[in-house]
Structures are given as C-alpha cells and as structure tokens.
Design an enzyme around this catalytic site. Structure first.
Site, PDB file in Angstrom:
ATOM      1  N   PHE A 173      25.178  89.541  69.311  1.00 46.53           N
ATOM      2  CA  PHE A 173      25.077  88.890  70.612  1.00 46.53           C
ATOM      3  C   PHE A 173      26.452  88.988  71.293  1.00 46.53           C
ATOM      4  O   PHE A 173      27.481  88.763  70.661  1.00 46.53           O
ATOM      5  CB  PHE A 173      24.680  87.435  70.393  1.00 46.53           C
ATOM      6  CG  PHE A 173      24.256  86.713  71.625  1.00 46.53           C
ATOM      7  CD1 PHE A 173      22.953  86.808  72.087  1.00 46.53           C
ATOM      8  CD2 PHE A 173      25.154  85.911  72.322  1.00 46.53           C
ATOM      9  CE1 PHE A 173      22.565  86.124  73.223  1.00 46.53           C
ATOM     10  CE2 PHE A 173      24.763  85.229  73.457  1.00 46.53           C
ATOM     11  CZ  PHE A 173      23.465  85.331  73.912  1.00 46.53           C
ATOM     12  N   ASP A 181      25.989  85.027  61.480  1.00 46.49           N
ATOM     13  CA  ASP A 181      25.459  84.222  62.568  1.00 46.49           C
ATOM     14  C   ASP A 181      23.951  84.107  62.351  1.00 46.49           C
ATOM     15  O   ASP A 181      23.236  85.120  62.288  1.00 46.49           O
ATOM     16  CB  ASP A 181      25.781  84.890  63.914  1.00 46.49           C
ATOM     17  CG  ASP A 181      25.455  83.972  65.085  1.00 46.49           C
ATOM     18  OD1 ASP A 181      24.474  83.199  64.961  1.00 46.49           O
ATOM     19  OD2 ASP A 181      26.140  84.038  66.112  1.00 46.49           O
ATOM     20  N   TYR A 190      19.312  75.040  69.192  1.00 49.00           N
ATOM     21  CA  TYR A 190      18.350  74.870  70.296  1.00 49.00           C
ATOM     22  C   TYR A 190      17.273  75.944  70.295  1.00 49.00           C
ATOM     23  O   TYR A 190      16.373  75.901  71.109  1.00 49.00           O
ATOM     24  CB  TYR A 190      19.073  74.856  71.650  1.00 49.00           C
ATOM     25  CG  TYR A 190      20.078  75.975  71.847  1.00 49.00           C
ATOM     26  CD1 TYR A 190      19.657  77.252  72.167  1.00 49.00           C
ATOM     27  CD2 TYR A 190      21.434  75.740  71.676  1.00 49.00           C
ATOM     28  CE1 TYR A 190      20.584  78.278  72.314  1.00 49.00           C
ATOM     29  CE2 TYR A 190      22.364  76.755  71.829  1.00 49.00           C
ATOM     30  CZ  TYR A 190      21.931  78.027  72.149  1.00 49.00           C
ATOM     31  OH  TYR A 190      22.836  79.030  72.279  1.00 49.00           O
ATOM     32  N   LYS A 191      17.367  76.912  69.363  1.00 49.73           N
ATOM     33  CA  LYS A 191      16.336  77.953  69.277  1.00 49.73           C
ATOM     34  C   LYS A 191      15.221  77.468  68.346  1.00 49.73           C
ATOM     35  O   LYS A 191      14.487  76.552  68.718  1.00 49.73           O
ATOM     36  CB  LYS A 191      16.980  79.268  68.853  1.00 49.73           C
ATOM     37  CG  LYS A 191      17.901  79.819  69.960  1.00 49.73           C
ATOM     38  CD  LYS A 191      18.758  80.992  69.540  1.00 49.73           C
ATOM     39  CE  LYS A 191      19.630  81.454  70.715  1.00 49.73           C
ATOM     40  NZ  LYS A 191      20.780  82.271  70.291  1.00 49.73           N
ATOM     41  N   ARG A 215      10.862  89.944  75.253  1.00 59.29           N
ATOM     42  CA  ARG A 215      10.904  89.296  73.937  1.00 59.29           C
ATOM     43  C   ARG A 215       9.816  88.244  73.810  1.00 59.29           C
ATOM     44  O   ARG A 215       9.569  87.478  74.748  1.00 59.29           O
ATOM     45  CB  ARG A 215      12.225  88.542  73.752  1.00 59.29           C
ATOM     46  CG  ARG A 215      13.442  89.370  73.608  1.00 59.29           C
ATOM     47  CD  ARG A 215      14.572  88.541  73.012  1.00 59.29           C
ATOM     48  NE  ARG A 215      14.873  87.312  73.752  1.00 59.29           N
ATOM     49  CZ  ARG A 215      15.884  86.513  73.462  1.00 59.29           C
ATOM     50  NH1 ARG A 215      16.669  86.783  72.428  1.00 59.29           N
ATOM     51  NH2 ARG A 215      16.121  85.432  74.166  1.00 59.29           N
TER      52      ARG A 215
END
Ligand code: PLP
Length: 400
Positions: A116, A187, A212-213, A359
């Site tokens: 990312f 990560d 938060y995912k 996605r």
C-alpha cells in the site's frame, strides 16, 4: 445457510441498511450493533460522570493494551505483545524505525509493488529523516523471495495485496528473511479478521495493521502493533512519546522506554475510538478463523463463477486459486470507476482502486450466499447493458 450455521448469529449482530449488499468490508467494516450503546455509555457514564477520574476508575489508561490482547488473539499473538494506538501509517513507521535500528549495519528495506502506498511513503520519509543512506528497494511481489539478500535490513510487506488480494506466504518469507539476517515486518491490514494469521508461529518480528477494515472498528479506528517478545525489550521507539515511557506520570525530563510492547504507545490514547473497537471485537467471541476462511473462500469462488459465467470477457485481477487470495476478489475494467458507481447506485457496494481495479470484499460474519449471488447478477447486468456509461457515473469523488 443451515440452521446451525454460526454466521446466522453473527449476521444479527450487525446493523446494515435494508437492501444494501455490502461488499466493501475490506475497506470499512460494517457497524456492529453493540458499538453505539458502548460509545454512548463511555461518553455519558465514564466521561460525563467520572470525568478525569475515568482514566483510573474506568481503566482507560490500560485500554490500548487490553484491546491489543483481543486483537492479538485474532492474529496469533501471545498476551502482552500487541498494543493499540495511532494510525497504521504511524505504526508502519515505528516498526520500520525499530527494525532498522536493530540491524544497524545494513541499509536496504525490501518491499514490493503490491504494498500500500502509505507504507512505502512512510519508509521514504523515515529514510530521509535518518539520513544514513538507506535504500527502499521495491520489487514485483513474485520477485521478493529472490531479492532477500545479505544486505537487506528489513523485509517490509503487506500480506494481502490491497488491489489484487494476492496472499504472501508469511512464514516462508519470514524464514527466508531470517536466514539472510534480515528482520520481517508484516502489514496485516487486509489479513486481521480476514483469514487465520499466526504471527508467533510465522516468527514475524513486527506486525502492524488497522482495525477499521475486517475488524469493524469504525472509520479511523486505532491501529495495532505487535513486537516479537524477544525483540520487545531491545526495540528502540523512534516516536518516544510519554505514554510509551516507563513511568509517564513520573514526568521525568528524559525518556526511558516502557517494558515490552507498551513502549510503542505514543501519546494519549483515543478512548472513544478504542471503546468503539472494543465493542466491535465482541462479534469475534467464539468465532473460529478457520471457519471464517472456509466461508470466505466459498463466497469468493461463488462470486467469481457467477460473474465470469455471465461476463466471460471480464478480467480477474485476483489470483485464480482461493488459497493464493485473501478475502477479496478484484476484476479489471478500464472504466472500473464508473462501473462501480453504477453498482453502488443499485445498492451493491464495492470500491475502485486506480487505475482499473474493482474490488469486492467478502466478510462471512455479515454477508451470505444470496447477497453474493445477487451482487454478481447486478454487476453482470450493468456490464452487459452498459448502463454504467453516463457522465454522472464517470464523475470522480474525492474518495473512490
Ligand atoms: C488500509 C491500509 C493502510 C491505511 O493506513 P492508515 O494510516 O490507517 O490510513 C495502510 N497500509 C495498508 C497495507 C492498508 O491496507
């Protein structure tokens, strides 16, 4: 779903708008029903009634560690090795800074093009601040293993590629890093709550992730950092804030790191956000990650089969085999942004990542087969009719 399906019960724990098919829990998890009440209670009873006393009486001061242990159980981290706070970008910086400090004679940070951007940006910024001539070497994901050489200080990877969902073998690459004398930083942004993770078993040196995912902690929920126990007493915190001090309330003029992972705390913890996350984590009680993984694979495969049967020309951007994917499926489309907007307008929420990735995330706790089938059918219909091709759907929002 059968009557003894564990996910019938978890679905009831979430508050989702009627009629929406939510395939974006990989980006922002849905709202667990218990969150609002918990946050309200912390506001009204703890903050409102106990005021500053709540740091002690309500245990606020230990919340980053207590919630860290709950996250730790989902990623194979032993008690006392995970602490919460700040954003993932900050936690990446801290892990990398500590790793480089532990391997002072080497100068290369190895990462991949599937990482990312913020992880790479933070590495760039750290390199500039250190001013010691470190190099950020970014290779294709398939080339990482071969690129782990004797000059590498740290291998810094995101286990699941945010665009394609491609999954790295954490244990194998960590072993390769260690054999070359490098440290491994993982990560887990798209891994925690998405699939079984075993940071201790894989011998990761540092692991970081957001909540938060797949962990449903809410927008901007605090991130986590894991430090392997054998490094925790020697890792030097680059962000030496007072909450990571051995005795914050001794107010000493000089910094002394706290014992273990607590030294990775920085400043005053975000109590309301931690309370929301703490409540959100209740949905994982009694949930077996292997069961989640099996269902996630089933849903992902179902989606791919249904979309490809109806739109054979649409290119799958994710690995074909489910064992090589995290809990998301991506398709490539030159006008993926507009297609996604059309899909969202019809109640099927996924997202778009430049330049051409659509996605779709699969979250078994609150997503069932019927929804996946309907989502795939609507996507196929939008593509076959071309009704995505309007100026309105092509207009870009700030957040995609
Ligand atoms: C989502 C994500 C981030 C986001 O970082 P924040 O600091 O929380 O904004 C960072 N890295 C990876 C790999 C991600 O997937």
């Amino acid at each position: 779903m059968s009557a003894n399906d564990p996910f019938r019960a978890t679905r009831a724990l979430f508050d989702l708008p009627e009629g929406v098919i939510y395939l974006d829990g990989n980006s922002l998890g849905a709202l667990p029903k218990g969150v609002s009440a918990r946050v309200s209670e912390v506001i009204a009873n703890e903050w409102g009634r106990e005021l500053i006393g709540a740091w002690n009486s309500a245990g606020w001061v230990d919340l980053p560690r207590r919630v860290g242990d709950r996250v730790g159980r989902l990623i194979g981290a032993p008690e006392g090795t995970v602490v919460m706070g700040d954003t993932l970008s900050i936690k990446v910086y801290q892990a990398l800074a500590a790793a480089l400090d532990l391997v002072p004679q080497r100068r290369v940070i190895l990462s991949d093009t599937g990482n990312f951007p913020t992880d790479l940006y933070m590495a760039e910024g750290l390199i500039a601040s250190l001013g010691r001539g470190h190099e950020l070497r970014v290779v294709e994901p398939e080339a990482v293993e071969a690129a782990i050489e004797e000059n590498v200080a740290a291998v810094m990877l995101t286990q699941v590629d945010y665009r394609t969902g491609r999954l790295h073998d954490m244990a194998a690459l960590t072993a390769k890093a260690h054999a070359a004398g490098a440290l491994a930083i993982w990560d887990l942004a798209h891994s925690a709550g998405a699939l079984p993770v075993d940071v201790a078993g894989a011998k990761a040196d540092f692991a970081v992730g957001c909540t938060y995912k797949y962990l449903n902690g809410g927008p901007g929920a605090p991130a986590f950092i894991y430090v392997a126990p054998h490094l925790a007493e020697s890792a030097r915190p680059a962000l030496s804030g007072w909450f990571g001090h051995e005795a914050p309330f001794a107010f000493e003029p000089a910094y002394r790191p706290a014992a273990g992972v607590e030294r990775m705390r920085v400043g005053t913890p975000p109590i309301l956000a931690l309370a929301a996350l703490d409540a959100a984590l209740d949905v994982w009680d009694g949930i077996d990650m292997e069961t989640v993984r099996a269902r996630s694979i089933q849903l992902g495969e179902l989606f791919i089969r249904a979309v490809q049967a109806a739109v054979p020309g649409l290119e799958l951007a994710s690995p074909k085999g489910p064992a090589a994917r995290g809990s998301q499926v991506s398709f490539r489309h030159a006008d993926g942004y507009a297609v996604m907007q059309a899909l969202i307008a019809e109640g099927v929420i996924g997202d778009y990542r430049a330049p051409d990735i659509m996605r779709f995330g699969f979250t078994p706790l609150y997503l069932g087969e019927d929804e996946v089938r309907r989502g795939a059918a609507i996507l196929a219909d939008i593509l076959t009719t071309g009704r995505w091709d309007t100026p309105e759907f092509r207009r870009r929002n700030k957040v995609t």
